[in-house]
Design a protein around this motif. Structure first.
Motif, PDB file in Angstrom:
ATOM      1  N   THR B 101    -112.658 -26.957 -31.678  1.00  0.00           N
ATOM      2  CA  THR B 101    -112.208 -28.049 -32.549  1.00  0.00           C
ATOM      3  C   THR B 101    -113.222 -28.215 -33.687  1.00  0.00           C
ATOM      4  O   THR B 101    -114.152 -27.411 -33.819  1.00  0.00           O
ATOM      5  CB  THR B 101    -112.073 -29.366 -31.747  1.00  0.00           C
ATOM      6  OG1 THR B 101    -113.323 -29.653 -31.113  1.00  0.00           O
ATOM      7  CG2 THR B 101    -111.001 -29.243 -30.678  1.00  0.00           C
ATOM      8  N   PHE B 102    -113.063 -29.240 -34.484  1.00  0.00           N
ATOM      9  CA  PHE B 102    -113.913 -29.448 -35.660  1.00  0.00           C
ATOM     10  C   PHE B 102    -115.396 -29.440 -35.267  1.00  0.00           C
ATOM     11  O   PHE B 102    -115.802 -30.192 -34.377  1.00  0.00           O
ATOM     12  CB  PHE B 102    -113.541 -30.795 -36.299  1.00  0.00           C
ATOM     13  CG  PHE B 102    -114.172 -31.006 -37.645  1.00  0.00           C
ATOM     14  CD1 PHE B 102    -113.741 -30.293 -38.749  1.00  0.00           C
ATOM     15  CD2 PHE B 102    -115.202 -31.917 -37.799  1.00  0.00           C
ATOM     16  CE1 PHE B 102    -114.329 -30.484 -40.000  1.00  0.00           C
ATOM     17  CE2 PHE B 102    -115.795 -32.116 -39.032  1.00  0.00           C
ATOM     18  CZ  PHE B 102    -115.362 -31.393 -40.143  1.00  0.00           C
ATOM     19  N   GLY B 103    -116.151 -28.575 -35.918  1.00  0.00           N
ATOM     20  CA  GLY B 103    -117.578 -28.485 -35.606  1.00  0.00           C
ATOM     21  C   GLY B 103    -117.916 -27.296 -34.725  1.00  0.00           C
ATOM     22  O   GLY B 103    -119.079 -27.102 -34.376  1.00  0.00           O
ATOM     23  N   GLU B 104    -116.921 -26.483 -34.371  1.00  0.00           N
ATOM     24  CA  GLU B 104    -117.158 -25.323 -33.502  1.00  0.00           C
ATOM     25  C   GLU B 104    -117.949 -24.251 -34.264  1.00  0.00           C
ATOM     26  O   GLU B 104    -117.676 -23.984 -35.437  1.00  0.00           O
ATOM     27  CB  GLU B 104    -115.820 -24.745 -33.033  1.00  0.00           C
ATOM     28  CG  GLU B 104    -115.931 -23.492 -32.178  1.00  0.00           C
ATOM     29  CD  GLU B 104    -116.661 -23.738 -30.873  1.00  0.00           C
ATOM     30  OE1 GLU B 104    -116.214 -24.568 -30.082  1.00  0.00           O
ATOM     31  OE2 GLU B 104    -117.718 -23.098 -30.649  1.00  0.00           O
ATOM     32  N   ALA B 105    -118.915 -23.632 -33.558  1.00  0.00           N
ATOM     33  CA  ALA B 105    -119.734 -22.606 -34.200  1.00  0.00           C
ATOM     34  C   ALA B 105    -119.486 -21.210 -33.634  1.00  0.00           C
ATOM     35  O   ALA B 105    -120.036 -20.232 -34.127  1.00  0.00           O
ATOM     36  CB  ALA B 105    -121.211 -22.968 -34.040  1.00  0.00           C
ATOM     37  N   VAL B 106    -118.668 -21.122 -32.578  1.00  0.00           N
ATOM     38  CA  VAL B 106    -118.427 -19.819 -31.933  1.00  0.00           C
ATOM     39  C   VAL B 106    -116.993 -19.382 -32.232  1.00  0.00           C
ATOM     40  O   VAL B 106    -116.035 -20.026 -31.803  1.00  0.00           O
ATOM     41  CB  VAL B 106    -118.647 -19.930 -30.413  1.00  0.00           C
ATOM     42  CG1 VAL B 106    -118.368 -18.600 -29.728  1.00  0.00           C
ATOM     43  CG2 VAL B 106    -120.069 -20.396 -30.114  1.00  0.00           C
ATOM     44  N   TYR B 107    -116.838 -18.290 -32.952  1.00  0.00           N
ATOM     45  CA  TYR B 107    -115.480 -17.948 -33.410  1.00  0.00           C
ATOM     46  C   TYR B 107    -114.521 -17.644 -32.265  1.00  0.00           C
ATOM     47  O   TYR B 107    -113.332 -17.873 -32.371  1.00  0.00           O
ATOM     48  CB  TYR B 107    -115.508 -16.818 -34.452  1.00  0.00           C
ATOM     49  CG  TYR B 107    -116.139 -15.509 -34.019  1.00  0.00           C
ATOM     50  CD1 TYR B 107    -115.507 -14.665 -33.112  1.00  0.00           C
ATOM     51  CD2 TYR B 107    -117.376 -15.104 -34.551  1.00  0.00           C
ATOM     52  CE1 TYR B 107    -116.075 -13.465 -32.735  1.00  0.00           C
ATOM     53  CE2 TYR B 107    -117.953 -13.904 -34.172  1.00  0.00           C
ATOM     54  CZ  TYR B 107    -117.303 -13.082 -33.262  1.00  0.00           C
ATOM     55  OH  TYR B 107    -117.865 -11.890 -32.875  1.00  0.00           O
ATOM     56  N   GLY B 108    -115.043 -17.137 -31.161  1.00  0.00           N
ATOM     57  CA  GLY B 108    -114.171 -16.815 -30.024  1.00  0.00           C
ATOM     58  C   GLY B 108    -113.464 -18.026 -29.434  1.00  0.00           C
ATOM     59  O   GLY B 108    -112.477 -17.885 -28.707  1.00  0.00           O
ATOM     60  N   GLN B 109    -113.977 -19.212 -29.720  1.00  0.00           N
ATOM     61  CA  GLN B 109    -113.375 -20.431 -29.159  1.00  0.00           C
ATOM     62  C   GLN B 109    -112.203 -20.950 -29.984  1.00  0.00           C
ATOM     63  O   GLN B 109    -111.442 -21.800 -29.520  1.00  0.00           O
ATOM     64  CB  GLN B 109    -114.439 -21.550 -29.079  1.00  0.00           C
ATOM     65  CG  GLN B 109    -115.632 -21.238 -28.201  1.00  0.00           C
ATOM     66  CD  GLN B 109    -115.292 -21.300 -26.722  1.00  0.00           C
ATOM     67  OE1 GLN B 109    -114.165 -21.611 -26.344  1.00  0.00           O
ATOM     68  NE2 GLN B 109    -116.269 -21.014 -25.886  1.00  0.00           N
ATOM     69  N   VAL B 110    -112.065 -20.450 -31.198  1.00  0.00           N
ATOM     70  CA  VAL B 110    -111.119 -21.067 -32.123  1.00  0.00           C
ATOM     71  C   VAL B 110    -109.642 -20.890 -31.716  1.00  0.00           C
ATOM     72  O   VAL B 110    -108.881 -21.863 -31.706  1.00  0.00           O
ATOM     73  CB  VAL B 110    -111.377 -20.574 -33.568  1.00  0.00           C
ATOM     74  CG1 VAL B 110    -110.315 -21.112 -34.532  1.00  0.00           C
ATOM     75  CG2 VAL B 110    -112.773 -21.005 -34.019  1.00  0.00           C
TER      76      VAL B 110
END
Lengths: 190, 167
Positions: B101-110
């Motif tokens: 969600t907003f503020g995520e830094a790990v692309y795999g989580q998107v």
């Protein structure tokens, strides 16, 4: 001998043991031969029979309920969620028996071959650390299946029964999922 | 108190006494609190899917179950949620770290971050986004109560900003 014959040997002399049966023909065959309030017939979610049995076994242990839980699982289902064997081992429930009926086939869908024909599931259980592993080749005869011996072992028990593939013309289960669950829960928590 | 303490209090208040988990960095402290609590049986699992099966069995044995996981675990659990939990009307609450969600830094989580609420909508499973730690204790109790009386799974989604707030 086929799965039906092995299930019959497993349940023919049970008393208050709680049984979780795998989806498809295992549940239908158990229902047809020996319906009882202590049976939970799984449907729909392949690979979940042993997890359900583990959760139930742990709950019984928490409540000092001495009844045993027997999971009638299949090779295809066990392979679908193989990590469960590790979780069971790590949780170490003394009251859980995994009765793996291995016909090297996805029996309910037309007996397509599983990888149980290529690997020895008992050896895997032993390598994980299970100390109570019993292998019985029941392809010719089920005479070696002695549940009195198995029930006296301290779990977790891995009972591996090799049978020939094939299904009976077992009936469709004439109970709704909620009826199955509610009847079972009433018996568990009485 | 921090944002984790109130979740723990909520679980205790709801009477949850059986928890399965697959870790997330955001759940690190909560998992430690549960491990140290003798009144809660904690079962780490290898995959979220098996966790639901284990919770179903524990519920039939008379315990009150919850699962702690990341939303990636939802993707691993779609069939068990539909074909076991919903089919047989098993209650459970899901404490979910909603990554991506907003503020995520790990692309795999998107991707799963975007898909999560749509998956719940497709499965017709109710969920609540929990934003304010001041409310989470009460929300957990209400979620369990509703789950138990309705025989339905209930998900609580704690997004990235939640964990950074305090009470």
């Amino acid at each position: 001998m086929q799965r039906y014959d092995a299930i019959k040997k497993i349940v023919e002399n049970l008393s208050d043991e709680l049984v979780i049966s795998n989806i498809g023909f295992p549940s239908r065959e158990l229902y047809g031969m020996c319906d009882r309030k202590e049976n939970f017939y799984m449907s729909g979610s392949m690979g979940m029979a042993t997890p359900i049995g583990l959760g139930l076994a742990l709950a019984l242990e928490e409540k000092d309920d001495s009844r045993k839980v027997i999971v009638i699982d299949g090779d295809g289902s066990l392979l679908m969620n193989f990590g469960e064997l590790i979780t069971v081992y790590a949780q170490n429930p003394s009251n859980l028996i995994i009765a793996l009926i291995d016909n090297e086939a996805y029996g309910s869908t037309g007996s397509q071959e599983t990888y149980a024909s290529k690997v020895n599931l008992s050896n895997i259980a032993r390598s994980i650390g299970y100390t109570e592993v019993t292998y019985i080749d029941a392809r010719k005869s089920t005479d070696d299946i002695d549940m009195n011996v198995i029930l006296n072992k301290k779990g977790p028990v891995f009972l591996h029964i090799k049978v020939e593939p094939g299904n009976t013309d077992a009936p469709i289960i004439d109970l709704s999922p909620s009826q199955i669950k509610n009847r079972f829960m009433k018996e568990v928590n009485k | 108190m921090d944002s984790t303490d109130v979740i723990y209090d909520g679980l205790k208040d709801a009477g949850i006494n059986f928890i399965v988990s697959v870790p997330c960095a955001n759940l690190k402290k909560l998992l430690k609190l549960i491990d140290e609590d003798d009144e809660i049986k904690h079962v780490p699992v290898t995959r979220e899917e098996e966790g639901f099966g284990i919770c179903a069995g524990a519920y039939m044995g008379g315990l009150k179950p919850a699962i702690l996981m990341q939303n990636s675990g939802l993707g691993n659990s779609v069939n068990v949620l539909a074909s076991l939990m919903k089919l047989y009307n098993f209650p459970i609450i899901m404490i979910i770290s909603h990554r991506g969600t907003f503020g995520e830094a790990v692309y795999g989580q998107v991707p799963m971050g975007k898909a999560t609420t749509k998956i719940f909508d497709s499965l017709d499973i109710r969920y609540e986004k929990v934003i304010n730690p001041c409310e989470s204790k009460e929300i957990i109790k209400k979620a369990w109560d509703l789950s138990e009386i309705s025989g339905e799974s209930y998900a609580l989604l704690f997004d990235i900003s939640y964990w950074k707030r305090s009470v």
